[in-house]
Design a protein around this motif. Structure first.
Motif, PDB file in Angstrom:
ATOM      1  N   CYS A 133      51.395  36.834  30.193  1.00  0.00           N
ATOM      2  CA  CYS A 133      50.631  35.858  31.240  1.00  0.00           C
ATOM      3  C   CYS A 133      50.303  36.296  32.541  1.00  0.00           C
ATOM      4  CB  CYS A 133      51.007  34.780  30.203  1.00  0.00           C
ATOM      5  SG  CYS A 133      50.762  33.368  31.575  1.00  0.00           S
ATOM      6  N   ARG A 134      50.071  37.090  33.511  1.00  0.00           N
ATOM      7  CA  ARG A 134      49.907  37.007  34.923  1.00  0.00           C
ATOM      8  C   ARG A 134      49.221  36.058  36.035  1.00  0.00           C
ATOM      9  NH1 ARG A 134      47.989  42.200  33.926  1.00  0.00           N
ATOM     10  NH2 ARG A 134      46.774  40.817  31.835  1.00  0.00           N
ATOM     11  N   PRO A 135      50.060  35.531  36.614  1.00  0.00           N
ATOM     12  CA  PRO A 135      48.592  34.763  37.986  1.00  0.00           C
ATOM     13  C   PRO A 135      47.398  35.885  38.042  1.00  0.00           C
ATOM     14  CG  PRO A 135      50.811  34.892  38.493  1.00  0.00           C
ATOM     15  CD  PRO A 135      50.906  36.227  37.582  1.00  0.00           C
ATOM     16  N   LEU A 136      45.626  34.890  37.140  1.00  0.00           N
ATOM     17  CA  LEU A 136      44.825  35.067  37.942  1.00  0.00           C
ATOM     18  C   LEU A 136      44.723  35.479  38.787  1.00  0.00           C
ATOM     19  CD1 LEU A 136      41.938  35.386  35.536  1.00  0.00           C
ATOM     20  CD2 LEU A 136      41.664  33.192  36.974  1.00  0.00           C
ATOM     21  N   ASP A 186      46.405  37.169  41.348  1.00  0.00           N
ATOM     22  CA  ASP A 186      46.871  38.534  41.605  1.00  0.00           C
ATOM     23  C   ASP A 186      46.062  39.639  40.434  1.00  0.00           C
ATOM     24  OD1 ASP A 186      48.758  37.219  42.325  1.00  0.00           O
ATOM     25  OD2 ASP A 186      50.881  37.779  40.665  1.00  0.00           O
ATOM     26  N   SER A 187      45.099  39.523  39.797  1.00  0.00           N
ATOM     27  CA  SER A 187      43.865  40.358  39.726  1.00  0.00           C
ATOM     28  C   SER A 187      43.708  41.398  40.568  1.00  0.00           C
ATOM     29  CB  SER A 187      43.138  39.589  38.438  1.00  0.00           C
ATOM     30  OG  SER A 187      42.302  40.600  38.080  1.00  0.00           O
ATOM     31  N   PRO A 188      42.918  41.228  41.960  1.00  0.00           N
ATOM     32  CA  PRO A 188      42.744  41.573  42.290  1.00  0.00           C
ATOM     33  C   PRO A 188      43.411  43.100  43.677  1.00  0.00           C
ATOM     34  CG  PRO A 188      42.390  39.231  43.022  1.00  0.00           C
ATOM     35  CD  PRO A 188      42.593  39.395  41.944  1.00  0.00           C
ATOM     36  N   LYS A 189      45.216  42.325  43.138  1.00  0.00           N
ATOM     37  CA  LYS A 189      46.254  43.711  43.962  1.00  0.00           C
ATOM     38  C   LYS A 189      46.113  44.835  42.925  1.00  0.00           C
ATOM     39  CE  LYS A 189      47.925  39.025  45.443  1.00  0.00           C
ATOM     40  NZ  LYS A 189      48.949  38.041  45.315  1.00  0.00           N
ATOM     41  N   LEU A 190      46.950  45.705  43.948  1.00  0.00           N
ATOM     42  CA  LEU A 190      47.309  47.445  43.513  1.00  0.00           C
ATOM     43  C   LEU A 190      48.537  46.436  42.931  1.00  0.00           C
ATOM     44  CD1 LEU A 190      46.872  49.819  43.342  1.00  0.00           C
ATOM     45  CD2 LEU A 190      48.411  50.182  45.881  1.00  0.00           C
ATOM     46  N   PRO A 191      48.913  46.776  41.032  1.00  0.00           N
ATOM     47  CA  PRO A 191      50.489  46.323  40.733  1.00  0.00           C
ATOM     48  C   PRO A 191      50.941  46.673  41.737  1.00  0.00           C
ATOM     49  CG  PRO A 191      47.995  46.794  39.270  1.00  0.00           C
ATOM     50  CD  PRO A 191      48.161  47.735  40.610  1.00  0.00           C
ATOM     51  N   ILE A 238      52.517  46.598  35.373  1.00  0.00           N
ATOM     52  CA  ILE A 238      50.699  46.413  35.078  1.00  0.00           C
ATOM     53  C   ILE A 238      50.746  45.214  34.241  1.00  0.00           C
ATOM     54  CG2 ILE A 238      48.527  46.829  34.078  1.00  0.00           C
ATOM     55  CD1 ILE A 238      48.945  49.978  34.719  1.00  0.00           C
ATOM     56  N   ILE A 258      45.481  45.590  33.648  1.00  0.00           N
ATOM     57  CA  ILE A 258      45.255  44.546  34.433  1.00  0.00           C
ATOM     58  C   ILE A 258      44.342  43.353  33.954  1.00  0.00           C
ATOM     59  CG2 ILE A 258      44.466  43.670  37.171  1.00  0.00           C
ATOM     60  CD1 ILE A 258      44.652  46.420  38.085  1.00  0.00           C
ATOM     61  N   CYS A 300      45.337  33.301  32.313  1.00  0.00           N
ATOM     62  CA  CYS A 300      46.342  33.818  32.820  1.00  0.00           C
ATOM     63  C   CYS A 300      46.600  35.746  32.932  1.00  0.00           C
ATOM     64  CB  CYS A 300      47.737  32.976  32.440  1.00  0.00           C
ATOM     65  SG  CYS A 300      48.210  32.862  31.471  1.00  0.00           S
ATOM     66  N   ARG A 301      45.385  36.014  32.603  1.00  0.00           N
ATOM     67  CA  ARG A 301      45.005  37.689  31.840  1.00  0.00           C
ATOM     68  C   ARG A 301      45.784  37.629  30.650  1.00  0.00           C
ATOM     69  NH1 ARG A 301      46.596  41.115  36.611  1.00  0.00           N
ATOM     70  NH2 ARG A 301      47.883  39.195  37.844  1.00  0.00           N
ATOM     71  N   ASN A 302      45.971  36.670  29.663  1.00  0.00           N
ATOM     72  CA  ASN A 302      46.743  37.760  28.199  1.00  0.00           C
ATOM     73  C   ASN A 302      45.867  38.458  27.838  1.00  0.00           C
ATOM     74  OD1 ASN A 302      48.943  36.079  27.819  1.00  0.00           O
ATOM     75  ND2 ASN A 302      47.841  34.032  28.018  1.00  0.00           N
ATOM     76  N   LEU A 358      37.481  39.028  40.526  1.00  0.00           N
ATOM     77  CA  LEU A 358      37.845  40.698  39.891  1.00  0.00           C
ATOM     78  C   LEU A 358      38.813  41.526  40.317  1.00  0.00           C
ATOM     79  CD1 LEU A 358      33.579  42.228  41.367  1.00  0.00           C
ATOM     80  CD2 LEU A 358      34.659  41.332  39.525  1.00  0.00           C
ATOM     81  N   SER A 359      39.183  41.606  39.429  1.00  0.00           N
ATOM     82  CA  SER A 359      40.623  42.761  39.476  1.00  0.00           C
ATOM     83  C   SER A 359      40.619  44.033  40.531  1.00  0.00           C
ATOM     84  CB  SER A 359      40.827  43.342  37.814  1.00  0.00           C
ATOM     85  OG  SER A 359      40.134  44.680  37.848  1.00  0.00           O
ATOM     86  N   TYR A 360      41.870  44.335  40.532  1.00  0.00           N
ATOM     87  CA  TYR A 360      42.199  45.567  41.352  1.00  0.00           C
ATOM     88  C   TYR A 360      40.572  46.958  40.870  1.00  0.00           C
ATOM     89  CZ  TYR A 360      43.495  50.076  43.939  1.00  0.00           C
ATOM     90  OH  TYR A 360      43.583  50.766  44.577  1.00  0.00           O
TER      91      TYR A 360
END
Lengths: 538, 220
Positions: B199-202, B204-209, B194, A327, A199-201, A162-164
């Motif tokens: 392309c960003r590590p999955l 890191d998704s739960p972290k506050l940007p 944000i 995000i 990778c969240r594209n 789950l995203s932030y």
């Protein structure tokens, strides 16, 4: 001058018509378990290979252009069609990769609630095939509470995190008494079978540039490379031909789009129509003969009937939460809490999903007084509105199809080969139509309740004017009087003719249908395979 | 089989059907070919001079971007319109059988608008637009946007919405609209990295940007 019509013949054990996601499932299972020559016929073209996807995605992002060029056929634009996609991989080249299962209640709404229709199979019958489909596609998921979300085995891959934003939104809905979890998706949470992780594209629909989302070409490419199947593209099947005495199908008669005047006859022991909710019924209706004047498998007049799907009510809710849209916009929370009819109340069943959203947080060109906002003024105005967050909430609700929710042959519009085009018209049955207002009011009330629980407000609501995840048209039944096919997709009237996937569905449930289309196809494939020798070690 | 009237009619009808089908196929394939030709033609006329765009970008983009950020945004905008092609197929709409194509390029119109800003600058201040002060340029741009119409410029109840860059009535609005859709634009507004649609590590998704320390840069 002499006119000589050319005729080419292709021989196989199994002939699959269509190359979308359900055809891919059938081919994957049969080639892994059975010894049989399989040909696949696709009206459309191949789509670009994965090394071109990043560039196609960039153009889509920049200009809105299609990342899947030539994925449709000129002139194949029937009235009422949901999507023009006709290509290798079908509509699942575009899909979002969302893979909820239906709930056990979906298969017996008549028995449980006195509404709609029971399927000739239960959730338990389909459960192993749901898992099989999840393994084939690589589904990442989190199991919800077992009472709402029963499953025999864990998901093949861990859930997408789950995203932030979704973390905050999950707490918000929990305060309103709603249990939600990470939406199962055919998007990889880690590398799997040669594919890299997501990778969240964040452009799953319409294209994942890295192949983390499953699409049918991922099944077709190795099968073609290893010559396990033979895929004929740009080839349109115009009719199925039956044996006069037995009624068995002996050939699929086709034309190649580049070779007018030439007929290709695909001859096989078994025929599998896997052409989706529109073109499957269309082909059966086109295959008229003196013995079957209304088309194949249509003695009871059910081919093309009971087109089904679900309708969508959504809202945007303003909340006092600091969210950061972007995000992972396409990932969501899901709940099956409302897929069970409430005790004592009227019949309302729906799913619920929640996403982060930028609605209400967008930059503006003018302020409320109409003054132009440029430079720092624009940024200041934008930032003022980013202090709060927006949730997009959406519910698909059950629509019970009328018999007249149907696909017919268009009396006016024709294909390039002068065959009538299909014409589609979705209709709720009487009870469903009567409940529509109540259902949508109930959903708006739920959205209001959610908003209130978070000290927020509903910005706006909307109802789609079409039914999503269309299906039906060759529904399964217990006999030829109630269905076109049996619970394995075998037509009642032609023992070697199967219809698989979406068209066989009895009802569309209130959740995305693709995983169920796939599970049904795999169940059909098991039955189809019984007629062929098992591969050693399979 | 004898060559009788019935056979003749049947053969004629078949020949006519095949001819008609071939004509329809030819017709169906034509738009794609002409679309490509159209695209090739428009590619030749899609360029905007970044030197002409920059003085506009400096006054319509947020100052927090700094010189380098403005330069990056102006370059991205000119590269974007240069690569635009008219007549390209748009993404399928879901729930409709219609498929659209991209409209003719706005580049020529926008180039005219940049030239008009220069003329207006000469008329008002007797110098080129690029030589004007920021306040002078901003006033000229505001006036040009008001005169360009569309995007809520009309009297009555003007829309507050930022148009899409392609539908912007004036090149200055297009420049701004292109920027706010960009990763830099979103990061700047939220003052956090944000990096939407990158392309960003999955994991890191739960972290506050992470916060931005300077425009476009994340803190360590």
């Amino acid at each position: 001058m002499t006119f000589i019509a050319k005729r080419q013949s292709v021989e196989a054990d199994i002939c699959i018509i269509g190359s979308g996601i359900t055809a891919a499932m059938v081919a994957a299972k049969l080639t892994s378990e059975r010894r049989a020559k399989i040909v696949v016929i696709e009206a459309g073209d191949d789509q670009p290979p994965i090394n071109q996807w990043p560039a196609n995605r960039e153009r889509w992002r920049a200009y809105g252009t299609s990342p899947w060029p030539n994925d449709h056929i000129d002139g194949y634009d029937p009235e009422g069609i949901q999507s023009r996609s006709m290509c290798v991989g079908g509509m699942a080249m575009h899909w979002g990769g969302v893979t909820p299962r239906f709930s056990p209640e979906d298969f017996k709404t008549m028995s449980l609630c006195g509404v709609g229709y029971d399927w000739p199979i239960s959730y338990e019958d389909l459960e192993p095939h749901y898992y099989e489909a999840e393994v084939l596609m690589g589904v990442s998921g989190e199991q919800g509470p077992a009472s709402m979300d029963p499953r025999a085995k864990p998901f093949p891959l861990p859930a997408l995190p789950l995203s932030y934003n979704l973390g905050l939104l999950k707490n918000w809905v929990a305060d309103a008494g709603v249990t939600m979890w990470s939406q199962p998706s055919a998007k990889l949470s880690r590398s799997y079978q040669g594919r890299g992780a997501c990778c969240r594209n964040d452009t799953c629909t319409p294209i994942c540039p890295v192949g983390a989302k499953y699409s049918p070409d991922m099944t077709w490419n190795p099968l073609r490379a290893n010559k396990r199947i033979e895929l004929h593209t740009r080839t349109i099947v115009r009719s199925l031909v039956h044996d006069e005495n037995s009624g068995r199908i002996v050939a699929a008669r086709a034309v190649h789009r580049d070779r007018l005047g030439e007929t290709i006859e695909f001859r096989a022991k078994t025929f599998v129509v896997a052409a989706g909710y529109a073109w499957s019924a269309h082909l059966l209706l086109l295959s008229r003969s003196s013995r079957f004047p209304n088309g194949l498998a249509n003695r009871a007049g059910l081919v093309g009937k009971y087109l089904t799907g679900h309708r969508n009510v959504q809202a945007f809710i303003d909340l006092p939460l600091e969210l950061y849209p972007g995000i992972n916009t396409q990932h969501s929370l899901v709940s099956k809490q409302f897929m069970r009819k409430p005790a004592g109340g009227a019949y309302v069943r729906h799913d619920l999903r929640v996403w982060e959203s930028p609605v209400g947080r967008e930059p503006r060109l003018r302020d409320d007084a109409g003054a132009l906002l440029l430079g720092d003024d624009m940024l200041r105005d934008w930032r003022q509105r980013t202090g709060r967050g927006t949730a997009r909430v959406r519910a698909y609700y059950d629509v019970i199809p009328a018999r007249e929710s149907e696909l017919t042959l268009d009396p006016v519009r024709r294909t390039l080969w002068a065959d009538p085009l299909p014409k589609l018209s979705f209709r709720d049955d009487t009870m469903s139509a009567a409940l529509r207002g109540y259902t949508e009011d109930s959903l708006r009330a739920l959205f209001d309740r959610l908003a209130k629980a978070g000290d927020g407000r509903v910005i706006r609501t909307a109802v789609d004017n079409f039914q999503d995840h269309p299906a039906g048209g060759c529904r399964m039944g217990t006999s030829a009087a109630t269905g076109v096919v049996d619970s394995h997709g075998r037509t009642f009237e032609h023992e070697n003719l199967f219809v698989v996937g979406a068209p066989t569905m009895v009802s569309g449930s209130c959740a995305n249908g693709t995983l169920t289309f796939c599970a049904l196809s795999l169940r059909s494939a098991a039955e189809i395979g019984n007629a062929f020798p098992r591969l050693t070690g399979a | 089989m004898s060559w009788n009237r019935r056979l003749f009619i049947r053969w004629t009808m078949l020949a006519a059907a095949v001819t008609a089908a071939m004509r329809r196929v030819a017709f169906a394939e034509t738009p794609r070919a002409s679309g490509e030709q159209q695209g090739a033609a428009s590619r030749q006329a899609t360029g905007l001079d970044v030197a002409a765009v920059r003085p506009v970008a400096e006054v319509v983009l947020p100052s927090e971007l700094g010189r380098a950020g403005v330069e990056r945004a102006a370059n991205a905008f000119t590269a974007w319109i240069a690569a635009y092609r008219a007549g390209e197929e748009l993404e399928h709409p879901y729930g409709s059988e219609r498929i659209g194509t991209t409209a003719p390029s706005s580049a020529a119109r926008w180039a005219d608008q940049l030239a008009a800003l220069d003329r207006d600058a000469q008329a008002a201040h007797r110098k080129a637009f690029a030589q004007c002060t920021a306040d002078e340029r901003l006033a000229l741009v505001r006036s040009a946007i008001a005169n360009a119409g569309g995007a809520g410029a009309a009297a009555g109840a003007p829309s507050t919405r930022m148009p899409s860059p392609l539908s912007a009535p004036h090149v200055a609005v297009a420049m701004l609209a292109h920027f706010v859709e960009s990763t830099d634009g979103v990061n700047l507004a939220y003052q956090r990295r944000i990096d939407p649609r990158q392309c960003r590590p999955l994991a890191d998704s739960p972290k506050l940007p992470v916060p931005l320390t300077r425009a476009g840069r994340a803190s360590a």
